[in-house]
Design an enzyme around this catalytic site. Structure first.
Site, PDB file in Angstrom:
ATOM      1  N   HIS A  91     -90.415 -19.488 -19.059  1.00 12.27           N
ATOM      2  CA  HIS A  91     -91.358 -18.402 -19.357  1.00 12.27           C
ATOM      3  C   HIS A  91     -92.039 -18.560 -20.720  1.00 12.27           C
ATOM      4  CE1 HIS A  91     -88.176 -16.308 -21.551  1.00 12.27           C
ATOM      5  NE2 HIS A  91     -87.545 -15.904 -20.472  1.00 12.27           N
ATOM      6  N   TYR A 145     -83.507 -21.704 -29.818  1.00 10.70           N
ATOM      7  CA  TYR A 145     -83.235 -20.640 -28.844  1.00 10.70           C
ATOM      8  C   TYR A 145     -83.248 -19.274 -29.530  1.00 10.70           C
ATOM      9  CZ  TYR A 145     -81.240 -18.322 -24.826  1.00 10.70           C
ATOM     10  OH  TYR A 145     -81.061 -17.494 -23.757  1.00 10.70           O
ATOM     11  N   ASP A 168     -82.645 -16.309 -14.261  1.00 10.34           N
ATOM     12  CA  ASP A 168     -82.105 -17.658 -14.467  1.00 10.34           C
ATOM     13  C   ASP A 168     -80.593 -17.681 -14.236  1.00 10.34           C
ATOM     14  OD1 ASP A 168     -82.210 -16.087 -16.847  1.00 10.34           O
ATOM     15  OD2 ASP A 168     -81.795 -17.833 -18.097  1.00 10.34           O
ATOM     16  N   HIS A 179     -75.182 -10.937 -17.348  1.00 10.37           N
ATOM     17  CA  HIS A 179     -76.618 -10.731 -17.619  1.00 10.37           C
ATOM     18  C   HIS A 179     -77.373 -10.978 -16.314  1.00 10.37           C
ATOM     19  CE1 HIS A 179     -80.455 -10.940 -19.529  1.00 10.37           C
ATOM     20  NE2 HIS A 179     -80.485 -12.232 -19.785  1.00 10.37           N
ATOM     21  N   ASP A 220     -76.398 -15.292 -23.032  1.00  9.77           N
ATOM     22  CA  ASP A 220     -77.474 -16.020 -23.721  1.00  9.77           C
ATOM     23  C   ASP A 220     -77.188 -16.262 -25.207  1.00  9.77           C
ATOM     24  OD1 ASP A 220     -79.139 -16.332 -21.515  1.00  9.77           O
ATOM     25  OD2 ASP A 220     -80.280 -14.509 -21.902  1.00  9.77           O
ATOM     26  N   GLU A 247     -80.841 -11.521 -15.904  1.00 13.54           N
ATOM     27  CA  GLU A 247     -82.131 -12.234 -15.872  1.00 13.54           C
ATOM     28  C   GLU A 247     -82.039 -13.300 -14.764  1.00 13.54           C
ATOM     29  OE1 GLU A 247     -83.664 -13.454 -19.705  1.00 13.54           O
ATOM     30  OE2 GLU A 247     -85.606 -13.953 -18.813  1.00 13.54           O
ATOM     31  N   HIS A 305     -79.938  -9.722 -24.834  1.00 13.19           N
ATOM     32  CA  HIS A 305     -81.288  -9.320 -25.142  1.00 13.19           C
ATOM     33  C   HIS A 305     -81.943  -8.472 -24.044  1.00 13.19           C
ATOM     34  CE1 HIS A 305     -83.703 -12.507 -22.800  1.00 13.19           C
ATOM     35  NE2 HIS A 305     -82.460 -12.647 -22.412  1.00 13.19           N
ATOM     36  N   HIS A 342     -76.169 -21.050 -21.650  1.00 13.29           N
ATOM     37  CA  HIS A 342     -77.061 -22.221 -21.712  1.00 13.29           C
ATOM     38  C   HIS A 342     -76.518 -23.219 -22.736  1.00 13.29           C
ATOM     39  CE1 HIS A 342     -80.302 -20.141 -19.533  1.00 13.29           C
ATOM     40  NE2 HIS A 342     -80.197 -19.129 -20.356  1.00 13.29           N
TER      41      HIS A 342
HETATM   42 FE1  FEO Z   1     -81.834 -13.865 -20.652  1.00 12.60          FE
HETATM   43 FE2  FEO Z   1     -80.727 -16.985 -19.869  1.00 12.60          FE
HETATM   44  O1  FEO Z   1     -81.458 -15.297 -19.536  1.00 12.60           O
END
Ligand code: FEO
Length: 385
Positions: free
Chosen positions: A21, A187, A79, A75, A159, A77, A140, A220
């Protein structure tokens, strides 16, 4: 890949993604997921939908995926969550998450799954290990949380503490701690910078719940065994800066560019560091990484139709959203017959609460005297750093 006894990495490596994104991922990224083999087989976090089959293959090397009883969703999101509907079909587990995460999963996927909603400090025993949950709202996303296993001193931090880098190395010491810290900084600058106040609060919450991790396993990048990353987070969250100026510019006919180069020479002549970026040629992710710990940010662009040159307007919107603090801001511009660029750039700096120093604007092409002024401006900025 074994992380600790009975805890395995079962995530996915996205070698080819270069645009997360609008965050340029020069070296791809990973979606980390962890399998805990205990009395209750537990999966921590999902992966992006197109990688679910990789995740399931990795899980199957250790256990039949049908035997998963708990899935912790730190989380939502996509991904991390977009692969979860596939896991739900295979295993029909209980999904452990925050109230906001449950609402989000229902909205995203129409999830009519078995949920266990948890709050900060709540514990779930899975056998030898106890999961303790720490909500981290807006760090976040509103749904975000972390999961701590006190028996193993491992924190699944979602994250936070993550890095966007695809690698076969799974640990910081394999990739190189300094390399991992650099990618964590990229990041942080692009994802977590606006949450800096919450990062500082998080440190106190972790202390309150006696969370002293020896291993930090983010969603990640590599797993941290060197907890120096926590100190780096505190520095970044406090916007500690070095004697460095970042110059970001765009140019139509090289006039603004000439000013940028002269300002840079002036700053460098004082011994301060200078980093130069072209807003259409450099990745914004790299620019904001350097801005994170710079003391001065000089932004230059020409005027077009009485407004700042549109590519710079886009960058300023990105930067305002990230809310970098503790900066000296200097605008420099060229114009033909109206000087909207200078106004737009300084307005943006004001919104971010920066200390604004008087910059420079020139008509058409900078004269020799104006180049000299730009050089002097650079010296003055350098002396302030
Ligand atoms: Fe906030 Fe890795 O997604």
């Amino acid at each position: 890949m074994k992380v600790l006894d009975n805890i395995y990495w079962v995530g996915a490596i996205d070698w080819s993604e270069r645009d997360f994104h609008n965050f340029t991922t020069h070296r791809g990224l990973t979606y980390n997921s962890y399998l805990i083999l205990d009395e209750k087989i537990t999966l921590i976090d999902g992966v992006k939908h197109k990688f679910v089959s990789d995740q399931i293959k990795r899980i199957s090397k250790h256990v039949d995926p049908k035997k998963i009883e708990y899935v912790v969703v730190n989380h939502i999101e996509p991904d991390h969550s977009s692969g979860l509907p596939e896991i739900a079909k295979i295993a029909n587990p209980t999904f452990i998450c925050t109230k906001k995460a449950k609402e989000g999963l229902e909205k995203y996927y129409g999830a009519d799954w078995d949920f266990k909603v948890v709050k900060t400090g709540e514990e779930v025993s899975i056998g030898e290990n106890t999961l303790t949950f720490i909500e981290t709202p807006m760090l976040h996303w509103p749904d975000s949380m972390m999961t701590w296993i006190k028996e193993k001193k491992i924190l699944f931090s979602m994250d936070a503490f993550g890095q966007h880098i695809a690698s076969n190395e799974r640990f910081d010491y394999e990739l190189g701690v300094d390399t991992a810290i650099y990618y964590a900084k990229v990041y942080y600058a692009n994802i977590l910078m606006p949450c800096s106040n919450l990062v500082l609060k998080l440190m106190k919450i972790l202390e309150k719940y006696d969370v002293k991790p020896e291993v930090i396993a983010p969603s990640h990048g590599v797993v941290w065994t060197d907890t120096k990353i926590v100190e780096e987070y505190v520095k970044w969250a406090n916007f500690e800066s070095e004697r460095k100026a970042v110059i970001v510019y765009d140019t139509m006919w090289h006039s603004t560019e000439k000013l940028a180069f002269a300002i840079a020479e002036g700053i460098a002549s004082t011994g301060a560091k200078v980093r130069m970026f072209h807003v259409r040629k450099d990745a914004w992710a790299d620019i904001v990484t350097e801005i994170l710990d710079a003391k001065a940010v000089c932004i230059g662009a020409p005027t077009m139709h009485n407004r700042v040159f549109p590519p710079m307007a886009g960058f300023l919107t990105y930067l305002e959203g990230l809310r970098p603090k503790n900066k000296i801001g200097v605008a420099f511009c060229s114009y033909g017959w109206g000087s909207g660029a200078y106004r737009d750039i300084t307005t943006s700096m004001e919104k971010m609460g920066w200390e604004i120093e008087e910059g420079l604007q020139v008509q058409y092409k900078p004269s020799k005297e104006e180049i000299e002024k730009a050089y002097e401006l650079g010296i003055s900025i350098g002396k302030k750093l």
